[in-house]
Design an enzyme around this catalytic site. Sequence first.
Site, mmCIF file in Angstrom:
data_model
loop_
_atom_site.group_PDB
_atom_site.id
_atom_site.type_symbol
_atom_site.label_atom_id
_atom_site.label_comp_id
_atom_site.label_asym_id
_atom_site.label_seq_id
_atom_site.Cartn_x
_atom_site.Cartn_y
_atom_site.Cartn_z
ATOM 1 N N LYS A 297 25.170 21.474 -51.139
ATOM 2 C CA LYS A 297 26.221 21.791 -52.117
ATOM 3 C C LYS A 297 26.467 20.627 -53.075
ATOM 4 O O LYS A 297 26.752 19.504 -52.658
ATOM 5 C CB LYS A 297 27.504 22.155 -51.373
ATOM 6 C CG LYS A 297 28.640 22.643 -52.253
ATOM 7 C CD LYS A 297 29.834 22.999 -51.371
ATOM 8 C CE LYS A 297 31.012 23.470 -52.186
ATOM 9 N NZ LYS A 297 32.197 23.707 -51.315
ATOM 10 N N GLU B 58 29.223 30.803 -45.825
ATOM 11 C CA GLU B 58 29.431 29.357 -45.715
ATOM 12 C C GLU B 58 30.051 29.028 -44.357
ATOM 13 O O GLU B 58 30.957 29.719 -43.896
ATOM 14 C CB GLU B 58 30.339 28.877 -46.841
ATOM 15 C CG GLU B 58 30.608 27.378 -46.831
ATOM 16 C CD GLU B 58 31.557 26.927 -47.942
ATOM 17 O OE1 GLU B 58 31.502 25.738 -48.304
ATOM 18 O OE2 GLU B 58 32.339 27.758 -48.445
ATOM 19 N N CYS C 121 29.878 28.464 -52.585
ATOM 20 C CA CYS C 121 31.322 28.501 -52.790
ATOM 21 C C CYS C 121 31.796 27.923 -54.130
ATOM 22 O O CYS C 121 31.691 28.576 -55.160
ATOM 23 C CB CYS C 121 32.021 27.825 -51.618
ATOM 24 S SG CYS C 121 33.766 28.281 -51.432
#
Length: 267
Positions: free
Chosen positions: A111, A40, A154
């Site tokens: 995301k 990331e 994440c």
Amino acid sequence: MWAAVIQMQSIGDLNYNCERAHRLVEAAAGRGAKLIALPEYFSCLGPPESIRAHAQLLDGPLVQGFQQQARDKGVFLLLGSIPERSAESEKIYNTAVLLQPSGEILACYRKIHLFDIDIPGRVRFRESDHILPGKEIIATALPGEEFTVGLTICYDLRFPELFRALVSRGAEIILTPAAFSQVTGRDHWEVLLRARAIENQTYILAPAQYPHPAQSLRTYGRSLIVDPWGVVLAQAADREDIIYADLDRRHLQRLRVELPCLASRCL
């Protein structure tokens, strides 16, 4: 499929980070890796304003440079995430870009789950103040290969329903690039990754950020490759590192037959 997961120590310097990333991808390809994953915000890690300042469109020079490298090396390359400029807002997307060996973009995932936390007197961080949430669940077959991959980033790791949705779309490998916090990483990182692998009977590739000495953001690192039984096949050291593992689809298929959890679902 021989796969490589790259652990980086990114800072707020785009040129420095990209030079390091290119060198690490070169090294992984030189070891024969067919699927290579960067973490990331590999291109820029720092305060929100620094990340936003380095945002680019998907057809910008950042992605183009790695498209050329994917083409030159003939590899699938995950740009774990980049700050993607939005045409509709001053906010940006946190976007994972999967490149195929032709250099073309195979899939993009923005995301979905944004990390917002407010503990009075201790810590306040709201990713949603500067990041737009994605809306699409992304799984895609790798052209010329047997595997289908799913994309996450994440904080998504804490939402098992996303991983199950990816498996429902055929995912056999799930890529989870991260810049996981040290505070939570010590207790949760490996546990969550192994749990997601076990309950979904998938390979998990988790390239992470380990803090650079000049970096104020304290990330956890310990990048992992986990097999569908929950076995840790490789773990990165506490430094910039590359880890490797062989992803065996027959092993995955055999486990799904012998322990038919996915076939036994009632919801």
